[in-house]
Write a protein that holds these residues in place. Structure first.
Motif, PDB file in Angstrom:
ATOM      1  N   GLU A  92       0.847  -1.206   0.000  1.00  0.00           N
ATOM      2  CA  GLU A  92       0.000   0.000   0.000  1.00  0.00           C
ATOM      3  C   GLU A  92       0.881   1.254   0.000  1.00  0.00           C
ATOM      4  N   GLU A  96      -4.407   5.131  -0.057  1.00  0.00           N
ATOM      5  CA  GLU A  96      -3.428   4.039   0.001  1.00  0.00           C
ATOM      6  C   GLU A  96      -2.535   4.184   1.242  1.00  0.00           C
ATOM      7  N   HIS A 122      -4.530   2.826   4.033  1.00  0.00           N
ATOM      8  CA  HIS A 122      -4.547   1.353   4.043  1.00  0.00           C
ATOM      9  C   HIS A 122      -3.263   0.822   4.679  1.00  0.00           C
ATOM     10  N   GLU A 172     -11.126   0.498  -2.174  1.00  0.00           N
ATOM     11  CA  GLU A 172     -10.592  -0.040  -3.427  1.00  0.00           C
ATOM     12  C   GLU A 172     -11.652   0.000  -4.529  1.00  0.00           C
TER      13      GLU A 172
HETATM   14 FE   LIG Z   1      -5.101   0.150  -1.169  1.00  0.00          FE
END
Ligand SMILES: [Fe+2]
Ligand SMILES: [Fe+2]
Length: 308
Positions: free
Chosen positions: A42, A72, A75, A155
């Motif tokens: 990520e 990201e 994440h 996502e």
């Molecule tokens: Fe991601």
């Protein structure tokens, strides 16, 4: 003996293993490795698209891309936290990444040559990530499964934003359509490699399936992704770069060509086009952030003292 029996019963009943529960050392190690690699992916995954933030063609596209790249980072942070519940140390995981001792997804070792790459990454790379990650929402380790629920929702947004961007480009000029086709040609095969080696060569799959860390094999997920992508490519008006791609009525799936696994192994072992660039930049970001970590630690120490 009782602890192990409890663990096995929990897995059998499809219940979750929580941080306080006893677990076999192998399970803990496998989980730490998987969650850490996912977290690293990520964080490194911010780079290829991040390269286009300053060059986005409009304010709207820049805002969307910023939001996506920031997701990201989020994440990565949930996942490092999930790894910490297993007893892993975040500083240690970061060191393993920047010293090249722990892997991240090889898909991020390719360059983003045009803005169409931003769209194709959303469509195919985030699309493949969704195929991989939706079943992980039912993974046996509680904190990982719960993190995955939120990650998958984001996502899905990433996948749609990519597809929407490509749709817009395909309605544009011939030059834009050519950019989309070129980006599709470059990202299609690496996307298929995101599911990992073929089942016959995947050494960890059987144990991970038994522990319900993993719910489907690499080849099953890859097939699902291919079946999903073909109609999307048709709707978009691009060709997938595989002359062997053909509907197989008997199997009820698309057949597809041979994947170049020798190339995959090269990229995994550090010889992809951007491995060096990605790690160097991550290392520099870490060094540049030293003063922030020092300040945070000094602040925490001061408050701890005051509270005492
Ligand atoms: Fe991601
Ligand atoms: Fe994403």
């Amino acid at each position: 003996m009782n602890l192990e029996a409890d663990f096995n019963t929990t897995i059998e009943r499809d219940q979750r293993i929580e941080p306080r529960d006893w677990m076999p050392e192998g399970y803990r190690k496998t989980m730490i490795r998987q969650v850490a690699q996912h977290a690293h992916s990520e964080i490194i995954g911010m780079q290829p698209e991040g390269d286009w933030i300053t060059r986005a063609p409009s304010l709207r596209r820049k805002a969307i891309l910023l939001a996506k790249v920031q997701d990201e980072a989020g994440h990565g942070l949930y996942l490092y936290s999930a790894a910490e519940t297993l007893g892993a140390d975040r500083t240690d995981l970061t060191e393993r990444l920047i010293e090249g001792r722990q892997k991240y997804s090889s898909i991020f070792n390719y360059p983003t040559l045009t803005f169409a790459d931003v769209g194709v990454i959303g469509w195919l790379v985030d699309g493949a990530a969704i195929c991989n990650q939706v079943p992980l929402c039912r993974s046996s380790y509680g904190p990982y499964a719960r993190a995955m629920i939120r990650i998958c929702k984001e996502e899905s947004f990433h996948q749609r934003q990519g597809y929407e961007l490509l749709m817009t480009m395909m309605r544009g000029t011939q030059a834009q359509r050519d950019m989309v086709q070129d980006a599709t040609n470059r990202w299609w095969w690496p996307s298929l490699m995101m599911f990992g080696p073929p089942d016959a060569e995947s050494t960890n799959t059987a144990q991970s399936m038994a522990w319900k860390i993993k719910r489907h094999t690499n080849d099953e997920l890859r097939q699902r992704f291919v079946d999903m992508s073909v109609p999307q490519a048709e709707k978009l008006g691009v060709t997938l770069p595989d002359p062997d791609m053909k509907w197989n009525a008997e199997r009820g799936h698309y057949d597809f060509g041979e994947i170049d696994w020798a190339h995959f192994k090269e990229v995994v072992s550090g010889n992809g086009p951007c491995n060096e660039v990605r790690l160097t930049r991550r290392r520099k970001a870490h060094e540049d952030g030293q003063w922030v970590r020092d300040a945070a630690a000094a602040y925490a120490a001061k408050h701890k003292e005051a509270a005492a």
